[in-house]
Write an enzyme that holds these catalytic residues in place. Structure first.
Site, mmCIF file in Angstrom:
data_model
loop_
_atom_site.group_PDB
_atom_site.id
_atom_site.type_symbol
_atom_site.label_atom_id
_atom_site.label_comp_id
_atom_site.label_asym_id
_atom_site.label_seq_id
_atom_site.Cartn_x
_atom_site.Cartn_y
_atom_site.Cartn_z
ATOM 1 N N TYR A 164 0.831 -1.208 0.000
ATOM 2 C CA TYR A 164 0.000 0.000 0.000
ATOM 3 C C TYR A 164 0.871 1.266 0.000
ATOM 4 O O TYR A 164 0.617 2.222 -0.744
ATOM 5 C CB TYR A 164 -0.880 -0.059 1.242
ATOM 6 C CG TYR A 164 -1.870 1.049 1.428
ATOM 7 C CD1 TYR A 164 -2.978 1.175 0.585
ATOM 8 C CD2 TYR A 164 -1.729 1.968 2.465
ATOM 9 C CE1 TYR A 164 -3.906 2.192 0.788
ATOM 10 C CE2 TYR A 164 -2.648 2.978 2.674
ATOM 11 C CZ TYR A 164 -3.734 3.084 1.829
ATOM 12 O OH TYR A 164 -4.644 4.095 2.025
ATOM 13 N N LYS A 168 0.941 4.120 -2.795
ATOM 14 C CA LYS A 168 0.491 5.466 -2.455
ATOM 15 C C LYS A 168 1.561 6.528 -2.703
ATOM 16 O O LYS A 168 1.237 7.688 -2.950
ATOM 17 C CB LYS A 168 0.014 5.504 -1.001
ATOM 18 C CG LYS A 168 -1.339 4.829 -0.786
ATOM 19 C CD LYS A 168 -2.402 5.375 -1.726
ATOM 20 C CE LYS A 168 -3.812 5.162 -1.244
ATOM 21 N NZ LYS A 168 -4.805 5.536 -2.286
HETATM 22 P P1 NAI Z 1 -13.579 2.292 1.163
HETATM 23 O O1 NAI Z 1 -13.136 0.878 1.263
HETATM 24 O O2 NAI Z 1 -14.708 2.741 2.032
HETATM 25 O O3 NAI Z 1 -13.960 2.641 -0.346
HETATM 26 C C1 NAI Z 1 -13.118 2.303 -1.413
HETATM 27 C C2 NAI Z 1 -13.975 1.888 -2.569
HETATM 28 O O4 NAI Z 1 -13.149 1.547 -3.695
HETATM 29 C C3 NAI Z 1 -14.831 0.633 -2.255
HETATM 30 O O5 NAI Z 1 -16.204 0.919 -2.416
HETATM 31 C C4 NAI Z 1 -14.354 -0.396 -3.264
HETATM 32 O O6 NAI Z 1 -15.398 -1.240 -3.729
HETATM 33 C C5 NAI Z 1 -13.792 0.483 -4.373
HETATM 34 N N1 NAI Z 1 -12.851 -0.256 -5.222
HETATM 35 C C6 NAI Z 1 -11.913 -1.145 -4.809
HETATM 36 N N2 NAI Z 1 -11.267 -1.643 -5.872
HETATM 37 C C7 NAI Z 1 -11.802 -1.073 -6.979
HETATM 38 C C8 NAI Z 1 -11.535 -1.182 -8.375
HETATM 39 N N3 NAI Z 1 -10.590 -2.011 -8.835
HETATM 40 N N4 NAI Z 1 -12.270 -0.443 -9.241
HETATM 41 C C9 NAI Z 1 -13.239 0.395 -8.786
HETATM 42 N N5 NAI Z 1 -13.539 0.525 -7.461
HETATM 43 C C10 NAI Z 1 -12.822 -0.193 -6.579
HETATM 44 O O7 NAI Z 1 -12.267 3.222 1.403
HETATM 45 P P2 NAI Z 1 -12.104 4.665 2.052
HETATM 46 O O8 NAI Z 1 -11.739 4.482 3.468
HETATM 47 O O9 NAI Z 1 -13.251 5.527 1.695
HETATM 48 O O10 NAI Z 1 -10.772 5.161 1.277
HETATM 49 C C11 NAI Z 1 -10.839 5.834 0.036
HETATM 50 C C12 NAI Z 1 -9.446 6.191 -0.433
HETATM 51 O O11 NAI Z 1 -8.768 6.952 0.563
HETATM 52 C C13 NAI Z 1 -8.553 4.987 -0.722
HETATM 53 O O12 NAI Z 1 -7.748 5.248 -1.837
HETATM 54 C C14 NAI Z 1 -7.716 4.876 0.529
HETATM 55 O O13 NAI Z 1 -6.493 4.235 0.280
HETATM 56 C C15 NAI Z 1 -7.533 6.329 0.892
HETATM 57 N N6 NAI Z 1 -7.221 6.522 2.296
HETATM 58 C C16 NAI Z 1 -8.176 6.392 3.242
HETATM 59 C C17 NAI Z 1 -7.865 6.610 4.571
HETATM 60 C C18 NAI Z 1 -8.899 6.565 5.632
HETATM 61 O O14 NAI Z 1 -8.594 6.966 6.780
HETATM 62 N N7 NAI Z 1 -10.117 6.121 5.325
HETATM 63 C C19 NAI Z 1 -6.468 6.875 5.005
HETATM 64 C C20 NAI Z 1 -5.555 7.048 3.910
HETATM 65 C C21 NAI Z 1 -5.936 6.865 2.611
#
Ligand code: NAI
Length: 310
Positions: A164, A168
């Site tokens: 990851y 990132k």
């Molecule tokens: P989440 O898991 O709630 O949502 C991510 C979405 O991406 C999911 O709905 C999933 O189905 C979709 N997804 C996964 N693979 C996919 C693909 N190949 N094609 C299309 N859609 C796909 O995640 P969250 O927590 O909302 O995070 C969103 C972004 O923020 C991510 O990139 C994560 O790495 C980043 N992030 C989040 C943090 C946090 O505190 N929540 C911390 C640091 C980064």
């Protein structure tokens, strides 16, 4: 007020969490939004198209315009289809928010390389594939706003997240290159390092903190970066619990022995403290600017000639 009337936005991974929040905010401010989500589990092993459909329904119920894409960003044809959906329906792509993600955390020595590749595949390659499809459209329009999603894990390091973290920080390299390639055509490329109580964050944060890290607070920054008002390119904003700050790569003043010096590992050891001293560190706009600042140190008299070479 920041508005997106007549603007077309793509948000990847918008079926839940932060992406859903971004998509709903952009739509509420007048954007036509492609709600992309493959759906499914945190490790990306399964899929569920109804997630994106649900968010599109929420947007329509609020009077906004949305269409659904359940293509995977990590599939080249899928990434092209996401952008094509926007262009076929609305003729342009003004905003791309690369947000989709999965996690497959493990200590590096126990990390299966398939899990390494899967995480790189969604975060880094997925971002590159969708951006590669959208960039020519933005160039032709002479307008675009792209937001990359990075993470403190990649910027600073985190246990059990080698895959990851690599992905990132990879998107930051992509941003650094594209901020230059998009300059002439008003394509701004910035990045957000979010902290939010959504699926990827909720496993790791303590309860008192979870209440503070509302996704809407991240969305405010992302919507700004996605707007015409945003004149910066190449910024990384860390956003958590209503706090916003820029993160930057900088170079220390260093030690100049010079090209003619007989530098040995012992000389490095002796001056290591000065070499890594960051008290007078400076950022560089581009690699060329970094090169120029090097020339100033090693061969100030030749700088004139060097500048014309580059
Ligand atoms: P989440 O898991 O709630 O949502 C991510 C979405 O991406 C999911 O709905 C999933 O189905 C979709 N997804 C996964 N693979 C996919 C693909 N190949 N094609 C299309 N859609 C796909 O995640 P969250 O927590 O909302 O995070 C969103 C972004 O923020 C991510 O990139 C994560 O790495 C980043 N992030 C989040 C943090 C946090 O505190 N929540 C911390 C640091 C980064």
């Amino acid at each position: 007020m920041i508005r997106f009337d007549d603007r077309v936005a793509i948000v990847t991974g918008a079926g839940q969490g932060l992406g859903r929040c971004y998509a709903r905010d952009l739509a509420a401010r007048g954007a036509k939004v492609v709600v992309n989500d493959l759906g499914g589990s945190l490790d990306g092993a399964s899929s569920d198209a109804s997630l994106a459909e649900q968010v599109a329904e929420e947007i329509r119920a609020d009077g906004g315009e949305a269409l659904v894409s359940s293509d995977s960003v990590s599939d080249r044809a899928g990434a092209e289809a996401i952008v094509r959906a926007a262009v076929d329906a609305w003729g342009r792509v003004d905003v791309l928010i690369n947000n989709a993600g999965i996690l497959r955390d493990k200590i590096f020595t126990r990390m299966d390389l398939d899990d390494f590749e899967a995480v790189i595949g969604v975060h880094l390659l997925g971002t590159a594939y969708v951006t590669r499809a959208a960039f020519p459209v933005m160039r032709k329009q002479r307008y675009g706003r792209i937001v990359m999603t990075t993470s403190a894990a990649g910027l600073f390091g985190n246990l059990g997240q080698a895959n990851y973290a690599a992905a990132k920080l990879g998107v930051i390299g992509l941003m650094n290159a594209l901020k230059i390639e998009g300059k002439k055509t008003d394509i701004k490329v910035n990045a957000v390092a979010p902290v939010a109580d959504t699926r990827m964050g909720s496993r790791v944060y303590p309860d008192f903190f979870k209440r503070m890290i509302r996704p809407e607070l991240v969305s405010a920054a992302v919507t700004y970066l996605a707007s015409e008002d945003c004149a910066s390119s190449g910024d990384i904003l860390i956003t958590a619990a209503g706090h916003y700050a820029k993160v930057q790569l900088v170079e220390g003043e260093g030690v100049t022995f010079g090209p003619e010096a007989d530098v040995t590992p012992e000389s490095i050891a002796e001056r290591y403290g000065d070499i890594v001293d960051m008290s007078r560190a400076v950022p560089h706009e581009t690699a060329m600017d970094a090169m120029k600042s090097l020339f100033v140190k090693i061969a100030p008299d030749d700088l004139q000639g060097a500048e014309s070479d580059y």
